[in-house]
Scaffold this motif. Structure first.
Motif, PDB file in Angstrom:
ATOM      1  N   SER A   7       0.441  -0.809   0.049  1.00 39.65           N
ATOM      2  CA  SER A   7      -0.235  -0.575  -0.437  1.00 39.65           C
ATOM      3  C   SER A   7       0.671   1.279   0.191  1.00 39.65           C
ATOM      4  O   SER A   7       1.807   1.165   0.317  1.00 39.65           O
ATOM      5  CB  SER A   7      -0.881   0.023   0.918  1.00 39.65           C
ATOM      6  N   SER A   9       0.693   3.283   1.487  1.00 41.65           N
ATOM      7  CA  SER A   9       0.049   4.399   2.855  1.00 41.65           C
ATOM      8  C   SER A   9       0.794   3.296   4.317  1.00 41.65           C
ATOM      9  O   SER A   9       0.901   4.430   5.299  1.00 41.65           O
ATOM     10  CB  SER A   9      -1.405   3.818   3.722  1.00 41.65           C
ATOM     11  N   SER A  10       1.524   2.639   3.566  1.00 43.47           N
ATOM     12  CA  SER A  10       2.595   2.158   4.706  1.00 43.47           C
ATOM     13  C   SER A  10       3.509   0.894   4.330  1.00 43.47           C
ATOM     14  O   SER A  10       3.837   0.399   2.489  1.00 43.47           O
ATOM     15  CB  SER A  10       1.730   0.868   5.965  1.00 43.47           C
ATOM     16  N   PRO A  11       4.588   0.586   4.859  1.00 44.51           N
ATOM     17  CA  PRO A  11       5.741  -0.613   4.668  1.00 44.51           C
ATOM     18  C   PRO A  11       5.195  -1.730   3.984  1.00 44.51           C
ATOM     19  O   PRO A  11       3.941  -1.868   4.717  1.00 44.51           O
ATOM     20  CB  PRO A  11       6.496  -0.842   5.545  1.00 44.51           C
ATOM     21  N   GLU A  97      -2.750  -2.433  11.536  1.00 39.53           N
ATOM     22  CA  GLU A  97      -1.763  -1.482  10.555  1.00 39.53           C
ATOM     23  C   GLU A  97      -1.898  -0.627   9.610  1.00 39.53           C
ATOM     24  O   GLU A  97      -1.972   0.858   9.575  1.00 39.53           O
ATOM     25  CB  GLU A  97      -0.612  -1.396  11.498  1.00 39.53           C
ATOM     26  N   MET A  98      -1.194  -1.630   8.663  1.00 40.88           N
ATOM     27  CA  MET A  98      -1.566  -1.384   7.244  1.00 40.88           C
ATOM     28  C   MET A  98      -3.520  -0.635   6.586  1.00 40.88           C
ATOM     29  O   MET A  98      -3.163  -0.161   5.726  1.00 40.88           O
ATOM     30  CB  MET A  98      -1.615  -2.228   6.141  1.00 40.88           C
ATOM     31  N   ALA A 101      -4.077   2.497   8.242  1.00 45.05           N
ATOM     32  CA  ALA A 101      -3.292   3.953   7.798  1.00 45.05           C
ATOM     33  C   ALA A 101      -4.018   3.817   6.094  1.00 45.05           C
ATOM     34  O   ALA A 101      -4.294   4.838   5.479  1.00 45.05           O
ATOM     35  CB  ALA A 101      -1.811   3.505   7.358  1.00 45.05           C
ATOM     36  N   ASP A 105      -5.623   7.474   4.750  1.00 40.22           N
ATOM     37  CA  ASP A 105      -4.961   8.021   3.452  1.00 40.22           C
ATOM     38  C   ASP A 105      -5.879   7.525   1.815  1.00 40.22           C
ATOM     39  O   ASP A 105      -6.114   8.361   1.082  1.00 40.22           O
ATOM     40  CB  ASP A 105      -3.728   7.234   3.239  1.00 40.22           C
TER      41      ASP A 105
END
Length: 113
Positions: A7, A9-11, A97-98, A101, A105
């Motif tokens: 994504s 938005s995140s790692p 968490e992903m 985010a 976003d």
């Protein structure tokens, strides 16, 4: 087989397919290739948070799942699998968490591409 969730938005989040399968089944997604759109993120997050809460109330289900996922490993005993288990909540945390985010976003999460 590894699944790489991506994504903007995140790692990236890497998971073994046998661990991701429970999450993907819950979201009605294929492990080989898929997308959780920004529009789906809120629903996916809610479903996954509910499943995590249930797994914390009934940890025996996690133990049984982990034992069967790794029973083919050489030298692995049932007692060792119970001692070394990682619960569903811990396995799902990076993807949660992903999702948070991505929802915030407005980005999609993809895998298998």
């Amino acid at each position: 087989m590894l699944i790489t969730f991506k994504s903007k938005s995140s790692p990236e989040v890497l998971m073994y397919q046998e661990h991701a399968q429970r999450i993907l089944d819950l979201l009605h997604k294929s492990p080989s290739r898929g997308v959780i759109t920004a529009a789906e993120a809120a629903t996916a997050l809610s479903l996954l948070e509910h499943e995590v809460a249930l797994s914390k109330q009934h940890p025996d289900v996690d133990v049984e799942h982990d034992i069967h996922a790794h029973e083919a490993e050489e030298g692995e005993t049932q007692e060792h699998a119970v001692q070394q288990r990682v619960g569903f909540a811990a396995r799902a945390y990076p993807l949660l968490e992903m999702l948070r985010a991505a929802k915030q976003d407005g980005n999609d999460i993809v895998w298998g591409i």
